[in-house]
Design a protein around this motif. Sequence first.
Motif, PDB file in Angstrom:
ATOM      1  N   MET A 316       0.828  -1.202   0.000  1.00  0.00           N
ATOM      2  CA  MET A 316       0.000   0.000   0.000  1.00  0.00           C
ATOM      3  C   MET A 316       0.866   1.257   0.000  1.00  0.00           C
ATOM      4  O   MET A 316       0.989   1.977   1.001  1.00  0.00           O
ATOM      5  CB  MET A 316      -0.942  -0.034   1.207  1.00  0.00           C
ATOM      6  N   VAL A 317       1.484   1.509  -1.159  1.00  0.00           N
ATOM      7  CA  VAL A 317       2.303   2.700  -1.371  1.00  0.00           C
ATOM      8  C   VAL A 317       1.859   3.362  -2.672  1.00  0.00           C
ATOM      9  O   VAL A 317       1.311   2.702  -3.554  1.00  0.00           O
ATOM     10  CB  VAL A 317       3.810   2.350  -1.428  1.00  0.00           C
ATOM     11  N   PRO A 318       2.069   4.660  -2.833  1.00  0.00           N
ATOM     12  CA  PRO A 318       1.570   5.366  -4.018  1.00  0.00           C
ATOM     13  C   PRO A 318       2.111   4.802  -5.326  1.00  0.00           C
ATOM     14  O   PRO A 318       3.281   4.410  -5.418  1.00  0.00           O
ATOM     15  CB  PRO A 318       2.064   6.804  -3.802  1.00  0.00           C
ATOM     16  N   GLY A 319       1.231   4.739  -6.315  1.00  0.00           N
ATOM     17  CA  GLY A 319       1.641   4.422  -7.672  1.00  0.00           C
ATOM     18  C   GLY A 319       1.776   2.954  -8.007  1.00  0.00           C
ATOM     19  O   GLY A 319       2.194   2.603  -9.116  1.00  0.00           O
ATOM     20  N   LEU A 320       1.406   2.076  -7.074  1.00  0.00           N
ATOM     21  CA  LEU A 320       1.564   0.641  -7.333  1.00  0.00           C
ATOM     22  C   LEU A 320       0.215  -0.087  -7.346  1.00  0.00           C
ATOM     23  O   LEU A 320       0.116  -1.240  -6.987  1.00  0.00           O
ATOM     24  CB  LEU A 320       2.508   0.008  -6.302  1.00  0.00           C
ATOM     25  N   LEU A 324      -4.907   3.752  -1.176  1.00  0.00           N
ATOM     26  CA  LEU A 324      -4.332   4.294   0.054  1.00  0.00           C
ATOM     27  C   LEU A 324      -5.400   4.885   0.967  1.00  0.00           C
ATOM     28  O   LEU A 324      -5.135   5.146   2.143  1.00  0.00           O
ATOM     29  CB  LEU A 324      -3.306   5.373  -0.290  1.00  0.00           C
ATOM     30  N   ASP A 325      -6.583   5.124   0.444  1.00  0.00           N
ATOM     31  CA  ASP A 325      -7.707   5.662   1.211  1.00  0.00           C
ATOM     32  C   ASP A 325      -8.972   4.914   0.793  1.00  0.00           C
ATOM     33  O   ASP A 325      -9.012   4.272  -0.258  1.00  0.00           O
ATOM     34  CB  ASP A 325      -7.892   7.161   0.927  1.00  0.00           C
ATOM     35  N   ALA A 326     -10.005   5.030   1.613  1.00  0.00           N
ATOM     36  CA  ALA A 326     -11.264   4.339   1.334  1.00  0.00           C
ATOM     37  C   ALA A 326     -12.087   5.125   0.315  1.00  0.00           C
ATOM     38  O   ALA A 326     -13.163   5.651   0.611  1.00  0.00           O
ATOM     39  CB  ALA A 326     -12.042   4.132   2.621  1.00  0.00           C
ATOM     40  N   THR A 327     -11.582   5.219  -0.892  1.00  0.00           N
ATOM     41  CA  THR A 327     -12.206   6.005  -1.958  1.00  0.00           C
ATOM     42  C   THR A 327     -13.037   5.113  -2.887  1.00  0.00           C
ATOM     43  O   THR A 327     -12.890   3.893  -2.899  1.00  0.00           O
ATOM     44  CB  THR A 327     -11.120   6.695  -2.788  1.00  0.00           C
ATOM     45  N   TRP A 328     -13.906   5.766  -3.679  1.00  0.00           N
ATOM     46  CA  TRP A 328     -14.631   5.020  -4.701  1.00  0.00           C
ATOM     47  C   TRP A 328     -14.684   5.834  -5.981  1.00  0.00           C
ATOM     48  O   TRP A 328     -14.591   7.057  -5.988  1.00  0.00           O
ATOM     49  CB  TRP A 328     -16.041   4.646  -4.232  1.00  0.00           C
ATOM     50  N   THR A 335      -8.927   3.722  -7.178  1.00  0.00           N
ATOM     51  CA  THR A 335      -9.714   3.845  -5.953  1.00  0.00           C
ATOM     52  C   THR A 335      -9.842   2.495  -5.259  1.00  0.00           C
ATOM     53  O   THR A 335      -9.637   1.440  -5.851  1.00  0.00           O
ATOM     54  CB  THR A 335     -11.117   4.393  -6.263  1.00  0.00           C
ATOM     55  N   ALA A 336     -10.229   2.537  -3.987  1.00  0.00           N
ATOM     56  CA  ALA A 336     -10.376   1.311  -3.203  1.00  0.00           C
ATOM     57  C   ALA A 336     -11.613   0.524  -3.598  1.00  0.00           C
ATOM     58  O   ALA A 336     -11.651  -0.696  -3.484  1.00  0.00           O
ATOM     59  CB  ALA A 336     -10.431   1.649  -1.719  1.00  0.00           C
ATOM     60  N   LEU A 337     -12.636   1.237  -4.038  1.00  0.00           N
ATOM     61  CA  LEU A 337     -13.885   0.615  -4.466  1.00  0.00           C
ATOM     62  C   LEU A 337     -14.187   1.068  -5.889  1.00  0.00           C
ATOM     63  O   LEU A 337     -14.229   2.268  -6.163  1.00  0.00           O
ATOM     64  CB  LEU A 337     -15.036   1.019  -3.535  1.00  0.00           C
ATOM     65  N   ARG A 338     -14.371   0.117  -6.764  1.00  0.00           N
ATOM     66  CA  ARG A 338     -14.624   0.423  -8.175  1.00  0.00           C
ATOM     67  C   ARG A 338     -16.055   0.031  -8.515  1.00  0.00           C
ATOM     68  O   ARG A 338     -16.405  -1.153  -8.514  1.00  0.00           O
ATOM     69  CB  ARG A 338     -13.630  -0.351  -9.047  1.00  0.00           C
ATOM     70  N   LEU A 339     -16.878   1.028  -8.757  1.00  0.00           N
ATOM     71  CA  LEU A 339     -18.239   0.759  -9.209  1.00  0.00           C
ATOM     72  C   LEU A 339     -18.187   0.350 -10.674  1.00  0.00           C
ATOM     73  O   LEU A 339     -17.614   1.062 -11.506  1.00  0.00           O
ATOM     74  CB  LEU A 339     -19.109   2.002  -9.030  1.00  0.00           C
ATOM     75  N   ASN A 388      -6.928  10.444 -10.953  1.00  0.00           N
ATOM     76  CA  ASN A 388      -5.964   9.702 -10.153  1.00  0.00           C
ATOM     77  C   ASN A 388      -6.183   9.949  -8.659  1.00  0.00           C
ATOM     78  O   ASN A 388      -5.891  11.019  -8.141  1.00  0.00           O
ATOM     79  CB  ASN A 388      -4.543  10.118 -10.559  1.00  0.00           C
ATOM     80  N   ALA A 389      -6.683   8.917  -7.969  1.00  0.00           N
ATOM     81  CA  ALA A 389      -6.981   9.056  -6.539  1.00  0.00           C
ATOM     82  C   ALA A 389      -5.725   9.277  -5.711  1.00  0.00           C
ATOM     83  O   ALA A 389      -5.782   9.883  -4.635  1.00  0.00           O
ATOM     84  CB  ALA A 389      -7.717   7.811  -6.042  1.00  0.00           C
ATOM     85  N   TYR A 390      -4.569   8.800  -6.195  1.00  0.00           N
ATOM     86  CA  TYR A 390      -3.323   8.943  -5.434  1.00  0.00           C
ATOM     87  C   TYR A 390      -2.898  10.406  -5.301  1.00  0.00           C
ATOM     88  O   TYR A 390      -2.230  10.776  -4.334  1.00  0.00           O
ATOM     89  CB  TYR A 390      -2.193   8.170  -6.128  1.00  0.00           C
TER      90      TYR A 390
END
Length: 456
Positions: A316-320, A324-328, A335-339, A388-390
């Motif tokens: 869990m590091v940027p760009g890989l 990194l956050d509970a995003t969608w 993002t952590a959640l992909r609709l 880009n969520a990062y």
Amino acid sequence: MLEPRMVKTVADAKKIVEQRGLSYIKVGLFDIDGVMRGKYMSKEKFFSSLECGFAFCDVILGWDSNDQLYDNTAYTGWHTGYPDAQVEIIPSSCRELPLEDNMLLFIAQFSDAAASICPKNVLNRVISQAKEMGFVANAAFEYEFFMFDETPESVREKNFKNLKPLTPGNFGYSILRNSTHADLYQQILQLGEAMDFPIEGLHAETGPGVLEAAINHDIAENAADKAALFKTFIKVWAQQNHLMATFMAKWSNKLPGQSGHIHISLKNLAGDSVFYDESKAFNMSELQSYFLAGQQKYMPEFLAMISPTVNSYSRMVPGLWAPLDATWGVENRTTALRLIPGTAKSQRIEYRLGAADANPYIALAAALGSGLLGIKEKLAPKAQVEGNAYEQKHHESLTLPPSLSEAAKKLKNSQAANKLFGKEFVEHFAQTRLWEEREYRKHVSDWELERYFEII
């Protein structure tokens, strides 16, 4: 003649054993880390166990992946004397074992008091809650895993360094790779068919020796069984072929990590999608919006169930490609959640945070259970992430714990987790993760030696 996947009852299980003239049957169950433990049983013992269950030392729930005994858990430990716990065999789990001629495999699970912390039972309780709410959950797992031209002996001789991957370089989705190694790919696909974890897609992923497999979707209970069996028997198959497969979240600091994404959808008891509404943006129904919001809200609290090893957090590091956050986001792989908008058949959510090292039963319990909480509480998700969520700043409530110890403490103190999964499980699992972190801190890494030995 009965086929293994036709077995549904105790009588069926006995019948197929008799038809095949078997003297021994293999029985296995999954521990806290998702490792399959088990043994061969004589036919007589197996038949008795089908009827009455059997006793299995509860150390299965009291040691780590290296068979080191936990010293901080209440349910089992030296203070209990490691007594036997009751176990029940699940007849409908019957599988062919093509890697062992004419052998059958059955999955078991802990019952009675041990059921409260048994991973398979934890998921079953979440599935039961879904049914009480009028839903049937479908799920599918995707795994990335590295394949090496190594053996258990050679990796130790090399101290797990300078390992030879099956293929060199970066070559994602390579037809060259999967054609050159067509026999290997075909054997994996055939193994999935024979053991009923059929693979929907199998391809080379970016990185030396990386493969990615998408397992066919099924109802949640079956999907977790398929994922757990896939991880176990891909490793068995590899070692029988003088190769090694690893599902570590990140085995090299020079390469991306390995994911264990989970796709989830909900239907009502009539079999209709409750996630799909063509009148709404992205075809996302109100119920799917609630479900998504629940997954988002509770992801930081449940993270230890999704990322259960020290190694999980190296990924869990940027760009890989690891959130990194509970995003969608909609069709957004940062993002952590992909609709994933689709039809009534395909509308779903991909829980992208998962790593390949997670226990499938526990990970799915977290991903599904958090969504159900969202429906119960009628939650609204935070704003959708576009791009880009990062590179974007997100609400502080979406920040994920940066280490296993912090994630374990957050889980242990989570009122939602204790209510959803049971206090016994949450306490036990959180303590096992704190143990894992403590064992790691006893270790001096190569990085520390190279950085501090001379200079400091």
